[in-house]
Write a protein that holds these residues in place. Sequence first.
Motif, PDB file in Angstrom:
ATOM      1  N   GLN A 106       2.902   3.721 -11.005  1.00 17.66           N
ATOM      2  CA  GLN A 106       4.078   3.271 -10.257  1.00 17.66           C
ATOM      3  C   GLN A 106       3.913   3.544  -8.766  1.00 17.66           C
ATOM      4  OE1 GLN A 106       6.881   5.546 -12.554  1.00 17.66           O
ATOM      5  NE2 GLN A 106       7.607   3.746 -13.672  1.00 17.66           N
ATOM      6  N   LEU A 107       3.280   4.676  -8.422  1.00 16.08           N
ATOM      7  CA  LEU A 107       3.025   4.990  -7.025  1.00 16.08           C
ATOM      8  C   LEU A 107       2.106   3.942  -6.398  1.00 16.08           C
ATOM      9  CD1 LEU A 107       2.989   6.813  -4.509  1.00 16.08           C
ATOM     10  CD2 LEU A 107       1.067   8.036  -5.554  1.00 16.08           C
ATOM     11  N   LEU A 108       1.045   3.585  -7.108  1.00 15.09           N
ATOM     12  CA  LEU A 108       0.119   2.572  -6.597  1.00 15.09           C
ATOM     13  C   LEU A 108       0.834   1.233  -6.412  1.00 15.09           C
ATOM     14  CD1 LEU A 108      -3.094   3.363  -8.700  1.00 15.09           C
ATOM     15  CD2 LEU A 108      -2.705   3.845  -6.271  1.00 15.09           C
ATOM     16  N   ARG A 109       1.701   0.899  -7.370  1.00 16.12           N
ATOM     17  CA  ARG A 109       2.437  -0.360  -7.267  1.00 16.12           C
ATOM     18  C   ARG A 109       3.397  -0.334  -6.092  1.00 16.12           C
ATOM     19  NH1 ARG A 109       6.265  -2.153 -12.142  1.00 16.12           N
ATOM     20  NH2 ARG A 109       7.366  -0.312 -11.365  1.00 16.12           N
ATOM     21  N   ASP A 110       4.111   0.780  -5.916  1.00 19.33           N
ATOM     22  CA  ASP A 110       5.045   0.894  -4.800  1.00 19.33           C
ATOM     23  C   ASP A 110       4.315   0.806  -3.459  1.00 19.33           C
ATOM     24  OD1 ASP A 110       7.042   1.160  -6.607  1.00 19.33           O
ATOM     25  OD2 ASP A 110       7.461   3.279  -6.220  1.00 19.33           O
ATOM     26  N   THR A 111       3.156   1.480  -3.371  1.00 14.98           N
ATOM     27  CA  THR A 111       2.380   1.445  -2.135  1.00 14.98           C
ATOM     28  C   THR A 111       1.871   0.039  -1.857  1.00 14.98           C
ATOM     29  OG1 THR A 111       1.678   3.742  -2.507  1.00 14.98           O
ATOM     30  CG2 THR A 111       0.432   2.459  -0.906  1.00 14.98           C
ATOM     31  N   ALA A 112       1.397  -0.643  -2.911  1.00  9.26           N
ATOM     32  CA  ALA A 112       0.910  -2.017  -2.749  1.00  9.26           C
ATOM     33  C   ALA A 112       2.039  -2.942  -2.300  1.00  9.26           C
ATOM     34  CB  ALA A 112       0.300  -2.520  -4.052  1.00  9.26           C
ATOM     35  N   LEU A 113       3.229  -2.759  -2.856  1.00  4.10           N
ATOM     36  CA  LEU A 113       4.375  -3.579  -2.457  1.00  4.10           C
ATOM     37  C   LEU A 113       4.769  -3.299  -1.013  1.00  4.10           C
ATOM     38  CD1 LEU A 113       6.531  -3.316  -5.699  1.00  4.10           C
ATOM     39  CD2 LEU A 113       5.560  -5.412  -4.745  1.00  4.10           C
ATOM     40  N   PHE A 114       4.698  -2.039  -0.616  1.00  2.37           N
ATOM     41  CA  PHE A 114       5.013  -1.672   0.759  1.00  2.37           C
ATOM     42  C   PHE A 114       4.048  -2.354   1.735  1.00  2.37           C
ATOM     43  CE2 PHE A 114       4.191   1.211   4.363  1.00  2.37           C
ATOM     44  CZ  PHE A 114       5.453   1.248   4.934  1.00  2.37           C
ATOM     45  N   VAL A 115       2.758  -2.287   1.425  1.00  6.11           N
ATOM     46  CA  VAL A 115       1.742  -2.923   2.274  1.00  6.11           C
ATOM     47  C   VAL A 115       1.925  -4.434   2.281  1.00  6.11           C
ATOM     48  CG1 VAL A 115      -0.732  -3.369   2.516  1.00  6.11           C
ATOM     49  CG2 VAL A 115       0.078  -1.049   1.998  1.00  6.11           C
ATOM     50  N   ALA A 116       2.208  -5.009   1.100  1.00  4.53           N
ATOM     51  CA  ALA A 116       2.420  -6.455   1.018  1.00  4.53           C
ATOM     52  C   ALA A 116       3.616  -6.885   1.857  1.00  4.53           C
ATOM     53  CB  ALA A 116       2.622  -6.869  -0.435  1.00  4.53           C
ATOM     54  N   GLY A 117       4.668  -6.067   1.852  1.00  3.64           N
ATOM     55  CA  GLY A 117       5.837  -6.371   2.663  1.00  3.64           C
ATOM     56  C   GLY A 117       5.510  -6.391   4.143  1.00  3.64           C
ATOM     57  N   ARG A 118       4.661  -5.471   4.578  1.00  3.26           N
ATOM     58  CA  ARG A 118       4.266  -5.424   5.985  1.00  3.26           C
ATOM     59  C   ARG A 118       3.449  -6.660   6.367  1.00  3.26           C
ATOM     60  NH1 ARG A 118       4.933  -0.919   8.792  1.00  3.26           N
ATOM     61  NH2 ARG A 118       3.083  -1.226  10.095  1.00  3.26           N
ATOM     62  N   ILE A 119       2.472  -6.996   5.529  1.00  3.72           N
ATOM     63  CA  ILE A 119       1.637  -8.160   5.832  1.00  3.72           C
ATOM     64  C   ILE A 119       2.477  -9.434   5.846  1.00  3.72           C
ATOM     65  CG2 ILE A 119      -0.292  -9.570   5.001  1.00  3.72           C
ATOM     66  CD1 ILE A 119      -1.539  -7.016   3.877  1.00  3.72           C
ATOM     67  N   LEU A 120       3.382  -9.558   4.889  1.00  2.00           N
ATOM     68  CA  LEU A 120       4.266 -10.729   4.844  1.00  2.00           C
ATOM     69  C   LEU A 120       5.120 -10.819   6.103  1.00  2.00           C
ATOM     70  CD1 LEU A 120       5.515 -13.117   3.292  1.00  2.00           C
ATOM     71  CD2 LEU A 120       7.083 -11.474   2.213  1.00  2.00           C
ATOM     72  N   ALA A 121       5.644  -9.679   6.549  1.00  2.00           N
ATOM     73  CA  ALA A 121       6.493  -9.669   7.743  1.00  2.00           C
ATOM     74  C   ALA A 121       5.704 -10.083   8.976  1.00  2.00           C
ATOM     75  CB  ALA A 121       7.090  -8.274   7.946  1.00  2.00           C
ATOM     76  N   TYR A 122       4.503  -9.548   9.136  1.00  2.00           N
ATOM     77  CA  TYR A 122       3.711  -9.877  10.318  1.00  2.00           C
ATOM     78  C   TYR A 122       3.287 -11.346  10.301  1.00  2.00           C
ATOM     79  CZ  TYR A 122       3.492  -4.909  11.421  1.00  2.00           C
ATOM     80  OH  TYR A 122       3.824  -3.617  11.748  1.00  2.00           O
ATOM     81  N   ALA A 123       2.984 -11.872   9.120  1.00  2.00           N
ATOM     82  CA  ALA A 123       2.648 -13.291   9.023  1.00  2.00           C
ATOM     83  C   ALA A 123       3.840 -14.157   9.438  1.00  2.00           C
ATOM     84  CB  ALA A 123       2.202 -13.634   7.599  1.00  2.00           C
ATOM     85  N   LEU A 124       5.031 -13.778   8.974  1.00  2.00           N
ATOM     86  CA  LEU A 124       6.241 -14.523   9.333  1.00  2.00           C
ATOM     87  C   LEU A 124       6.543 -14.391  10.821  1.00  2.00           C
ATOM     88  CD1 LEU A 124       8.671 -16.198   8.425  1.00  2.00           C
ATOM     89  CD2 LEU A 124       9.863 -14.055   7.885  1.00  2.00           C
ATOM     90  N   LEU A 125       6.394 -13.185  11.358  1.00  2.00           N
ATOM     91  CA  LEU A 125       6.624 -12.974  12.786  1.00  2.00           C
ATOM     92  C   LEU A 125       5.642 -13.789  13.625  1.00  2.00           C
ATOM     93  CD1 LEU A 125       7.231  -9.108  12.890  1.00  2.00           C
ATOM     94  CD2 LEU A 125       8.935 -10.896  13.222  1.00  2.00           C
ATOM     95  N   GLY A 126       4.373 -13.834  13.171  1.00  2.00           N
ATOM     96  CA  GLY A 126       3.384 -14.614  13.888  1.00  2.00           C
ATOM     97  C   GLY A 126       3.725 -16.090  13.906  1.00  2.00           C
ATOM     98  N   ALA A 127       4.201 -16.596  12.767  1.00  2.00           N
ATOM     99  CA  ALA A 127       4.578 -18.006  12.687  1.00  2.00           C
ATOM    100  C   ALA A 127       5.758 -18.312  13.603  1.00  2.00           C
ATOM    101  CB  ALA A 127       4.913 -18.375  11.247  1.00  2.00           C
ATOM    102  N   ILE A 128       6.770 -17.436  13.594  1.00  2.00           N
ATOM    103  CA  ILE A 128       7.960 -17.664  14.428  1.00  2.00           C
ATOM    104  C   ILE A 128       7.605 -17.567  15.907  1.00  2.00           C
ATOM    105  CG2 ILE A 128      10.248 -16.804  15.020  1.00  2.00           C
ATOM    106  CD1 ILE A 128      10.547 -15.857  12.143  1.00  2.00           C
ATOM    107  N   ALA A 129       6.782 -16.563  16.265  1.00  2.00           N
ATOM    108  CA  ALA A 129       6.393 -16.396  17.665  1.00  2.00           C
ATOM    109  C   ALA A 129       5.595 -17.596  18.158  1.00  2.00           C
ATOM    110  CB  ALA A 129       5.574 -15.120  17.836  1.00  2.00           C
ATOM    111  N   ALA A 130       4.737 -18.143  17.288  1.00  2.00           N
ATOM    112  CA  ALA A 130       3.941 -19.306  17.678  1.00  2.00           C
ATOM    113  C   ALA A 130       4.831 -20.522  17.911  1.00  2.00           C
ATOM    114  CB  ALA A 130       2.899 -19.614  16.599  1.00  2.00           C
ATOM    115  N   GLY A 131       5.922 -20.609  17.162  1.00  2.00           N
ATOM    116  CA  GLY A 131       6.800 -21.761  17.299  1.00  2.00           C
ATOM    117  C   GLY A 131       7.905 -21.590  18.324  1.00  2.00           C
TER     118      GLY A 131
END
Length: 219
Positions: A52-77
């Motif tokens: 469960q710890l590994l899953r929580d950590t993976a979800l946390f990292v995935a959330g960060r990558i998803l956020a930065y990808a979305l921020l990059g898209a919005i900033a570009a537009g």
Amino acid sequence: MDDFLDPALLRVQASLWGVWLLGVSLGLTACTATCLPFMGSWVLGRGGTQIQLLRDTALFVAGRILAYALLGAIAAGAGTWLAHVLHGGVGNLIIGSASIAAGVWLLRSGVAHAPCNAARNAGTTPPLLLGFSLSLTPCAPLASLLAVCAAAGSIGWGVANGVAFGLGAALTPLLILLPLVSLLGKNLRENRAWITRWIRWGAATVLVLLGFRRILLAL
């Protein structure tokens, strides 16, 4: 072979490499200090297994990558508009809301008459939300990322830069510290079943207080 020597391609690769290093600089420094109180409290109160710890950590990292990808898209537009919005307190408001939600989720998972799947579901959404929201913390590396994405002028390259930045930020001491926090919680609970509830409620209280503090900073 000529494609690998194309100057435009080399510039793109150098840009992505530089953005990745920028993410690493964030992950190894400010990220730890900012994120540990939130994710450390979650992991301690969660009291889950190593899987469960590994899953929580993976979800946390995935959330960060998803956020930065979305921020990059919005900033570009949208250009520099996004940077002004984040400095206006929206980031802290979202972080505060996610932290309070995580604290409430911990409390629900500890209620004796909660639905049988409450504890299981408690390990899914909150780490993802915390990872996503904490990526909105205004800082110099994030401002640099948004500037690069705005200059790119392409949503696709904005996403690529955001993902590269997120992968760099994923290299953080949290990957070592969170298992240590989990081990501490396990040792505290060993042969002390009565303390489990107190640890969960204490961690939930910390998350809620951290959330309200962030919201106050946004006002």
